[in-house]
Design an enzyme around this catalytic site. Structure first.
Site, PDB file in Angstrom:
ATOM      1  N   GLU A 165      -1.431   4.969  -5.323  1.00 15.52           N
ATOM      2  CA  GLU A 165      -2.782   4.695  -5.836  1.00 15.52           C
ATOM      3  C   GLU A 165      -3.569   5.937  -6.228  1.00 15.52           C
ATOM      4  O   GLU A 165      -4.340   5.917  -7.172  1.00 15.52           O
ATOM      5  CB  GLU A 165      -3.575   3.865  -4.829  1.00 15.52           C
ATOM      6  N   VAL A 220       0.838  -1.199   0.000  1.00 14.74           N
ATOM      7  CA  VAL A 220       0.000   0.000   0.000  1.00 14.74           C
ATOM      8  C   VAL A 220       0.874   1.250   0.000  1.00 14.74           C
ATOM      9  O   VAL A 220       0.593   2.234  -0.687  1.00 14.74           O
ATOM     10  CB  VAL A 220      -0.917  -0.006   1.236  1.00 14.74           C
ATOM     11  N   ALA A 221       1.971   1.173   0.778  1.00  7.52           N
ATOM     12  CA  ALA A 221       2.851   2.331   0.864  1.00  7.52           C
ATOM     13  C   ALA A 221       3.518   2.613  -0.472  1.00  7.52           C
ATOM     14  O   ALA A 221       3.713   3.752  -0.859  1.00  7.52           O
ATOM     15  CB  ALA A 221       3.904   2.098   1.938  1.00  7.52           C
ATOM     16  N   ASN A 271      -2.500   7.422   3.156  1.00  9.80           N
ATOM     17  CA  ASN A 271      -2.364   7.500   1.702  1.00  9.80           C
ATOM     18  C   ASN A 271      -3.642   7.907   1.010  1.00  9.80           C
ATOM     19  O   ASN A 271      -3.623   8.629   0.022  1.00  9.80           O
ATOM     20  CB  ASN A 271      -1.954   6.128   1.145  1.00  9.80           C
ATOM     21  N   ASP A 273      -1.553  34.179 -37.632  1.00 13.45           N
ATOM     22  CA  ASP A 273      -2.122  35.013 -38.687  1.00 13.45           C
ATOM     23  C   ASP A 273      -2.010  36.454 -38.258  1.00 13.45           C
ATOM     24  O   ASP A 273      -1.922  36.737 -37.070  1.00 13.45           O
ATOM     25  CB  ASP A 273      -3.624  34.725 -38.825  1.00 13.45           C
ATOM     26  N   ASP A 305      -6.849  25.535 -44.141  1.00 14.98           N
ATOM     27  CA  ASP A 305      -5.841  25.566 -43.080  1.00 14.98           C
ATOM     28  C   ASP A 305      -5.728  24.249 -42.318  1.00 14.98           C
ATOM     29  O   ASP A 305      -4.808  24.071 -41.522  1.00 14.98           O
ATOM     30  CB  ASP A 305      -6.153  26.699 -42.089  1.00 14.98           C
ATOM     31  N   ASP A 315      -7.773  29.744 -39.831  1.00 11.00           N
ATOM     32  CA  ASP A 315      -9.223  29.932 -39.775  1.00 11.00           C
ATOM     33  C   ASP A 315      -9.932  29.402 -41.013  1.00 11.00           C
ATOM     34  O   ASP A 315     -11.109  29.108 -40.984  1.00 11.00           O
ATOM     35  CB  ASP A 315      -9.572  31.411 -39.552  1.00 11.00           C
TER      36      ASP A 315
HETATM   37  P1  ATP Z   1      -3.971  36.839 -42.512  1.00 13.44           P
HETATM   38  O1  ATP Z   1      -3.461  35.630 -43.187  1.00 13.44           O
HETATM   39  O2  ATP Z   1      -2.959  37.679 -41.901  1.00 13.44           O
HETATM   40  O3  ATP Z   1      -5.116  36.583 -41.595  1.00 13.44           O
HETATM   41  P2  ATP Z   1      -5.799  37.526 -44.449  1.00 13.44           P
HETATM   42  O4  ATP Z   1      -6.679  36.609 -43.709  1.00 13.44           O
HETATM   43  O5  ATP Z   1      -6.355  38.837 -44.800  1.00 13.44           O
HETATM   44  O6  ATP Z   1      -4.484  37.752 -43.705  1.00 13.44           O
HETATM   45  P3  ATP Z   1      -6.275  36.401 -46.889  1.00 13.44           P
HETATM   46  O7  ATP Z   1      -7.670  36.434 -46.442  1.00 13.44           O
HETATM   47  O8  ATP Z   1      -5.689  35.190 -47.481  1.00 13.44           O
HETATM   48  O9  ATP Z   1      -5.319  36.812 -45.740  1.00 13.44           O
HETATM   49  O10 ATP Z   1      -6.121  37.621 -47.869  1.00 13.44           O
HETATM   50  C1  ATP Z   1      -4.988  37.762 -48.639  1.00 13.44           C
HETATM   51  C2  ATP Z   1      -5.114  38.965 -49.532  1.00 13.44           C
HETATM   52  O11 ATP Z   1      -6.254  38.826 -50.372  1.00 13.44           O
HETATM   53  C3  ATP Z   1      -5.331  40.262 -48.788  1.00 13.44           C
HETATM   54  O12 ATP Z   1      -4.128  40.882 -48.504  1.00 13.44           O
HETATM   55  C4  ATP Z   1      -6.130  41.084 -49.756  1.00 13.44           C
HETATM   56  O13 ATP Z   1      -5.261  41.754 -50.635  1.00 13.44           O
HETATM   57  C5  ATP Z   1      -6.898  40.064 -50.533  1.00 13.44           C
HETATM   58  N1  ATP Z   1      -8.260  39.952 -50.023  1.00 13.44           N
HETATM   59  C6  ATP Z   1      -8.652  39.725 -48.767  1.00 13.44           C
HETATM   60  N2  ATP Z   1      -9.974  39.654 -48.672  1.00 13.44           N
HETATM   61  C7  ATP Z   1     -10.460  39.826 -49.917  1.00 13.44           C
HETATM   62  C8  ATP Z   1     -11.764  39.843 -50.497  1.00 13.44           C
HETATM   63  N3  ATP Z   1     -12.848  39.656 -49.756  1.00 13.44           N
HETATM   64  N4  ATP Z   1     -11.862  40.046 -51.814  1.00 13.44           N
HETATM   65  C9  ATP Z   1     -10.775  40.237 -52.572  1.00 13.44           C
HETATM   66  N5  ATP Z   1      -9.532  40.218 -52.093  1.00 13.44           N
HETATM   67  C10 ATP Z   1      -9.364  40.022 -50.789  1.00 13.44           C
END
Ligand code: ATP
Length: 885
Positions: A285, A280-281, A708, A327, A618, A614
């Site tokens: 547990e 036990v010691a 214990n 990001d 990704d 996001d």
């Molecule tokens: P991070 O990666 O830092 O979060 P982010 O999310 O803005 O940046 P993306 O969304 O991939 O990166 O955008 C990349 C590029 O695309 C931007 O720098 C911009 O020039 C262009 N972009 C972003 N949003 C739009 C959109 N809704 N329509 C057209 N071009 C866009």
């Protein structure tokens, strides 16, 4: 007839819903009652009784039950009752802890269940997927899980990955307009349907719910998903191994003692009990339960600081992270964009911060029109929904009297090519009188690549290198001020063209520059991370200059030389990247697939990398990273699914706080474990020495059990929730290969344990000596023995309790740490002392445990003895600190 064989109108009629209106609350309520919640039935929960009995499946418990039976057979009824009570009590504590840990994990899982967009009472709202009912109109966009079975009623370039259902991982193209007559059309071919738990990878759509919960296709095959997998952390696995090893050692020692006792011709029954005491010691547990509860409490605490840990092992890994890849947009910055400047050929224009302005006819007005028409976001009464970049453009339009609603009623959208982070462009095709116009916006460098002309002084001219250079200079000028720069271009067509044809031969209109201020608190967090030996890295889709400017503002980079772009990464072989990776702090214009490359390059040097994400694409980088971090607000369901941790506030600062918590939790577990092992060792030392030197037994098995399983447990848990070192973030990250007992922990356990053991023997000797007996005296009267045993018993228990105070820090004194800064520990020690007092002072308990009441004077002596291990450990720390200075 199946849903897929009917046209959309028929389906909507049958389900009694209008697409633009959705269901009303009253309809939802009645359908919810009729069809039930939209969820798959999980595995049935373990009952309390099952949980209780699962606690009994343990080697130690078998040993104890064996002992109970034998004591019963030889008529030592009190002993067998105590043993049984301890077994039951231990199982109850175990059930309680497991229950609590499970509840905590369940609560976390609830926070991460997918949500869905539905149209109800005419508005699009986001709800918990389980509230969806048949007839609901569901809005889909890229990155979302399909929340129920849907008949699509509208779709734009929709692609859905259906591997959860069909095993096919290549996304299928969907089309709401199709109707399938053949009722036997296979699931995989039903392009007008979307099924629960599959995933939108591209495009957008609307659908009407035709099946929920267990009557969905996935519900039919799954028949109860087992979602709760029990993930043991590496540490838990190692501790389980350690427990097993100690168990075997214990059994070995027991046999040895038994043999010695046979040779010494001691009382066999007594030696049998001693052997059991020793087992036990030696077996820790309480350990697995305590580690589990400390982890569960830890992740609950982390959820309060906005970090939801999805997999327990991540808690430990967090403590070792030394690279945070983050990001930019939204994580390091506020994601609140405002357009500051417009640029058309040779003309910079400042956008007024307040009030309105009028756009000049020609390129300027066209630029704003294109920027506004080519968006999916909405802005109603100043309230924007959708991508912040686009909201900024809509706000720009309103300032220049070009609101989206009005523009769209004049120029209706007929086709589109959605934005994705690889192309970094988006296009729409809008009706413009008798012809059509393509509006394209996106990263300015990518706009150059798809433009052949530019609008200069109202005329369309070829985009020469000189013109390009002119636009480029303007773009870089804005980028250097940390502005995000978007370009716009257009072209006219006579007929509706395919999305593939849109982004070619465009005419460049101009640029906008928008600001996205850094989050205020991030600068401090970056400083803190660096102090803690962690390198923050920026990974962004934005332009190199914009990224570098923000990185320098935040203290992440010092010069442009520390930045590298996606196209430069493409040109590098893996070996070259691995070699240079340590020089970079900013990765600009990257696509999701670059992120995997970056993670691997950092890992090639043994770094422990966390990566945020996001988007839909990704998932691979999140999975490859040691800690994949998804965004709770802006993140897609896919990224959340692939992550180890979710930030509910999308904030970089939270990653650093989570790392601090991760380090604390690991350190706390270490404190608990080292504490428990020291205690066990103390008991082994006391008993083994007595056996080897032919001394009477200072402790009875029931007494050891009591300590214990009862008095030790509370301080061990309290150590597990220790507030933690103030300077955890001034130390380097822990090497994941480092042994659990590194940094002198094993030494401390050995020293502490030996001291506790020796003092227990000294107290025993003291008790005998007071009545004129020695350890080696032949026959000692029963009452003297009981008195001496009581002294030993109390010293053992109380010295462990005091010693726990010293375990809070390996370097700082108990006063530097703050004697009362862990209230739980103080409470646990007091409770322990009270229990110990009770067990020797309440007559029937005292009789059962073969102990007796102690006088005040005895208590003083006992307390003085019990303070010694604490004091010695504090002296060792003092010595270590002097040596370090
Ligand atoms: P991070 O990666 O830092 O979060 P982010 O999310 O803005 O940046 P993306 O969304 O991939 O990166 O955008 C990349 C590029 O695309 C931007 O720098 C911009 O020039 C262009 N972009 C972003 N949003 C739009 C959109 N809704 N329509 C057209 N071009 C866009």
């Amino acid at each position: 007839m199946s849903w897929f064989s009917k046209d959309t109108e028929q389906v909507l009629n049958e389900l009694q819903v209008k697409q633009k209106q959705g269901l009303t609350n009253a309809e939802v309520q009645s359908r919810l009652e009729k069809y039930g919640e939209n969820k798959l039935k999980g595995k049935p929960k373990k009952s309390l009784a099952a949980l209780f009995f699962s606690q009994l499946r343990d080697m130690l418990i078998y040993v104890l039950l064996g002992a109970a039976v034998i004591t019963l057979l030889i008529g030592e009824y009190t002993d067998s009752i105590i043993i049984l009570l301890v077994v039951i009590l231990n199982a109850i504590i175990g059930v309680f802890q497991e229950f609590k840990a499970e509840k905590a994990i369940e609560a976390l899982q609830k926070m991460t269940t997918p949500r869905a967009l539905v149209r109800r009472n005419g508005d699009v709202i986001e709800i918990d997927s389980k509230e969806i009912v048949p007839g609901d109109i569901v809005v889909l966009d890229a990155g979302r899980y399909i929340p129920a079975d849907l008949r699509l009623i509208e779709s734009v370039n929709l692609q859905i990955e259906e591997s959860a259902l069909t095993g096919e991982s290549v996304p299928s193209e969907k089309n709401a307009a199709l109707v399938f007559e053949d009722p036997k059309t296979p699931l995989g071919d039903l392009a007008n349907m979307a099924f629960m738990s599959t995933l939108v990878t591209y495009g957008r759509a609307e659908g009407v719910v035709v099946g929920t919960g267990m009557s969905t296709e996935i519900g039919k095959i799954a028949k109860g998903l087992d979602e709760t997998q029990t993930d043991m952390t590496p540490l838990q696995k190692r501790l389980a191994e350690l427990g097993k090893t100690l168990g075997y050692i214990a059994i070995g020692i027991c046999i040895l003692i038994f043999v010695i006792a046979l040779i010494q011709r001691r009382d066999l029954f007594e030696m049998f009990l001693t052997a059991i005491s020793l087992a036990v010691a030696a077996i820790p547990e309480g350990l697995p339960a305590i580690v589990a509860i400390v982890l569960a409490l830890g992740v609950t605490r982390m959820s309060r600081i906005n970090a939801i840990v999805k997999r327990l092992p991540a808690v430990e890994t967090l403590g070792s992270v030394n690279i945070i890849c983050s990001d930019k947009t939204g994580t390091l910055t506020q994601n609140k964009m405002t357009v500051l400047h417009l640029y058309t050929y040779r003309k910079f224009l400042d956008v007024p911060s307040e009030g309105t302005a009028t756009a000049e006819e020609g390129a300027e007005k066209k630029l704003i029109q294109t920027m506004v028409l080519c968006t999916d976001a909405t802005l109603i009464n100043g309230e924007g929904t959708g991508d912040p970049t686009e909201i900024a453009l809509l706000e720009l339009g309103e300032k220049y009297h070009l609101p989206k609603r009005e523009l769209e009623s004049g120029f209706e959208r007929v086709a589109e090519k959605p934005f994705d982070s690889d192309r970094k462009l988006m296009s729409t095709l809008n009706k413009e009188g008798s012809h059509y116009r393509v509006h394209t916006k996106g990263a300015f460098d990518n706009i150059f690549n798809v433009s052949s002309h530019a609008l200069v002084d109202g005329k369309k001219v070829p985009l020469t290198d000189e013109l390009k250079a002119n636009f480029l200079r303007a773009a870089e000028e804005m980028s250097d001020q940390a502005l995000r720069v978007l370009g716009a271009a257009y072209k006219d067509t006579d007929e509706i063209i395919n999305p593939e044809e849109m982004e070619k031969d465009l005419t460049m209109l101009g640029l906008v520059g928008m600001i996205d201020p850094p989050r205020l608190e991030v600068k401090d967090a970056i400083h803190q991370a660096k102090q803690a030996g962690i390198t923050p890295i920026m990974i962004t889709g934005d332009h190199q200059h914009t990224a570098a400017a923000i990185a320098m503002q935040l203290g992440m980079a010092t010069s442009l030389a520390q930045t590298v772009s996606g196209s430069e990464l493409d040109a590098m072989a893996d070996e070259e990247l691995n070699e240079k990776i340590g020089n970079y702090r900013v990765f600009s214009r990257v696509s999701p697939e670059h992120k995997v490359k970056i993670v691997k390059a950092f890992q090639s040097h043994g770094n422990i990398v966390s990566m945020t994400g996001d988007g839909v694409n990704d998932a691979p980088s999140l999975k490859n990273a040691d800690i994949g971090v998804a965004m709770g607000i802006t993140g897609t369901d896919v990224s959340k699914g692939a992550s180890d941790m979710i930030l509910t506030d999308d904030n970089f600062t939270t990653i650093v706080s989570a790392i601090r918590e991760g380090r604390n939790i690991y350190n706390n577990i270490k404190k608990s474990v080292v504490f428990l092992l020291s205690c066990n060792l103390g008991e082994i030392v006391a008993i083994l020495a007595s056996v080897l030197f032919f001394w009477p037994m200072p402790l009875l098995p029931t007494q050891i059990l009591w300590i214990n399983l009862i008095t030790d447990t509370f301080p061990a848990i309290a150590l597990g929730v220790d507030p933690g070192d103030k300077d955890v973030m001034s130390k380097k990250p822990r090497d994941p290969k480092e042994s659990f007992f590194a940094g002198g922990a094993a030494m401390r356990a050995v020293i502490g344990g030996s001291l506790i053991g020796i003092l227990t023997l000294v107290a025993f000797y003291f008790g005998l000596n007071e009545h004129g007996y020695q350890l080696w005296s032949g026959s000692i009267p029963e009452d003297v023995l009981t008195y001496a045993e009581t002294m030993a018993f109390v010293v053992l228990a109380v010295s462990q309790l005091f010693y726990s105070l010293s375990m809070r820090s390996a370097f700082h004194t108990i006063f530097q740490v703050g004697l009362f800064s862990n209230k739980y520990l103080i409470g646990a020690i007091l409770l322990g002392i009270i229990l110990q007092f009770a067990v020797i002072s309440i007559p029937f308990l005292a009789a059962a445990f073969h102990v007796q009441m102690l006088s005040l004077q005895d208590w003083i002596i006992v307390i003085l003895f019990a303070l010694i291990p604490l004091a010695v450990n504090e002296l060792i720390k003092l010595g270590m600190r002097m040596k370090n200075k």
